[in-house]
Design a protein around this motif. Sequence first.
Motif, mmCIF file in Angstrom:
data_model
loop_
_atom_site.group_PDB
_atom_site.id
_atom_site.type_symbol
_atom_site.label_atom_id
_atom_site.label_comp_id
_atom_site.label_asym_id
_atom_site.label_seq_id
_atom_site.Cartn_x
_atom_site.Cartn_y
_atom_site.Cartn_z
ATOM 1 N N LEU A 52 10.526 1.090 0.385
ATOM 2 C CA LEU A 52 10.557 0.857 2.290
ATOM 3 C C LEU A 52 9.366 0.780 2.943
ATOM 4 C CD1 LEU A 52 14.433 2.011 3.228
ATOM 5 C CD2 LEU A 52 13.479 0.115 1.726
ATOM 6 N N PRO A 53 8.982 -0.583 3.140
ATOM 7 C CA PRO A 53 8.120 -0.393 4.232
ATOM 8 C C PRO A 53 7.988 0.807 5.407
ATOM 9 C CG PRO A 53 9.111 -2.636 3.885
ATOM 10 C CD PRO A 53 10.438 -1.572 3.533
ATOM 11 N N ILE A 54 7.015 0.760 5.641
ATOM 12 C CA ILE A 54 6.265 1.890 7.064
ATOM 13 C C ILE A 54 6.217 1.304 8.247
ATOM 14 C CG2 ILE A 54 5.489 3.200 7.684
ATOM 15 C CD1 ILE A 54 4.733 4.768 4.434
ATOM 16 N N TYR A 55 7.269 1.202 8.755
ATOM 17 C CA TYR A 55 6.957 0.708 10.492
ATOM 18 C C TYR A 55 6.068 1.441 10.927
ATOM 19 C CZ TYR A 55 10.242 -3.170 8.329
ATOM 20 O OH TYR A 55 10.890 -4.425 7.866
ATOM 21 N N CYS A 108 1.500 -4.592 3.727
ATOM 22 C CA CYS A 108 2.752 -3.886 3.347
ATOM 23 C C CYS A 108 2.895 -2.045 3.260
ATOM 24 C CB CYS A 108 3.891 -3.947 3.519
ATOM 25 S SG CYS A 108 5.374 -3.873 3.238
ATOM 26 N N HIS A 109 2.643 -1.033 4.607
ATOM 27 C CA HIS A 109 3.209 0.611 3.677
ATOM 28 C C HIS A 109 3.812 0.600 3.539
ATOM 29 C CE1 HIS A 109 -1.759 1.355 4.771
ATOM 30 N NE2 HIS A 109 -1.899 0.421 5.761
ATOM 31 N N LEU A 126 -9.479 -2.328 -1.884
ATOM 32 C CA LEU A 126 -8.180 -2.975 -2.039
ATOM 33 C C LEU A 126 -7.699 -3.146 -0.590
ATOM 34 C CD1 LEU A 126 -6.712 -5.601 -3.012
ATOM 35 C CD2 LEU A 126 -5.196 -3.603 -3.615
ATOM 36 N N TYR A 127 -7.102 -2.183 -0.390
ATOM 37 C CA TYR A 127 -7.077 -1.613 1.049
ATOM 38 C C TYR A 127 -7.306 -2.149 2.481
ATOM 39 C CZ TYR A 127 -2.968 1.231 -1.504
ATOM 40 O OH TYR A 127 -2.494 1.516 -2.344
ATOM 41 N N ALA A 152 0.997 -1.022 -0.187
ATOM 42 C CA ALA A 152 0.111 -0.211 -0.252
ATOM 43 C C ALA A 152 0.967 1.391 -0.066
ATOM 44 C CB ALA A 152 -1.094 -0.323 1.159
ATOM 45 N N MET A 153 0.505 2.094 -0.827
ATOM 46 C CA MET A 153 0.916 3.376 -1.290
ATOM 47 C C MET A 153 0.846 4.402 0.074
ATOM 48 S SD MET A 153 0.492 4.632 -5.190
ATOM 49 C CE MET A 153 0.926 2.567 -5.763
ATOM 50 N N GLU A 154 1.210 5.719 0.175
ATOM 51 C CA GLU A 154 0.835 6.127 1.093
ATOM 52 C C GLU A 154 -0.184 7.390 0.727
ATOM 53 O OE1 GLU A 154 0.254 6.483 4.939
ATOM 54 O OE2 GLU A 154 1.201 5.105 4.607
ATOM 55 N N GLU A 155 0.736 7.460 -0.843
ATOM 56 C CA GLU A 155 -0.107 8.656 -1.569
ATOM 57 C C GLU A 155 0.166 7.999 -2.752
ATOM 58 O OE1 GLU A 155 -0.861 11.477 -0.641
ATOM 59 O OE2 GLU A 155 -0.820 11.390 1.428
#
Length: 92
Positions: free
Chosen positions: A89-92, A82-83, A65-66, A16-19
């Motif tokens: 890179l993954p956002i934790y 996984c964002h 989907l998200y 999943a992309m943030e933007e």
Amino acid sequence: KYQVRNDLIDCFCVFAMEEIDQVYTWRSQAEEAMKRSGRDGMSPSEVKEFVDRYMPAYIAYRPGLYAAASHGGVNGKPTWLCHVGRDRLPIY
């Protein structure tokens, strides 16, 4: 038609992309990397035109989907969500 393929899948991974505009940036980066390696690549305007064709699908399907990935899984199957940030890179 798609049910046959879906039946073969045990689980899903959703990145999943943030933007949503990250799609343009990532495609541009890929094209620039191709050019650096000596292959043909799209110009910035060609990248925009190319990605613009897919944007309606991103806009239409991304929220559902998200949401499915976050709550019960895509098509009821185990789903890893996984964002990822602009740097991929993954956002934790």
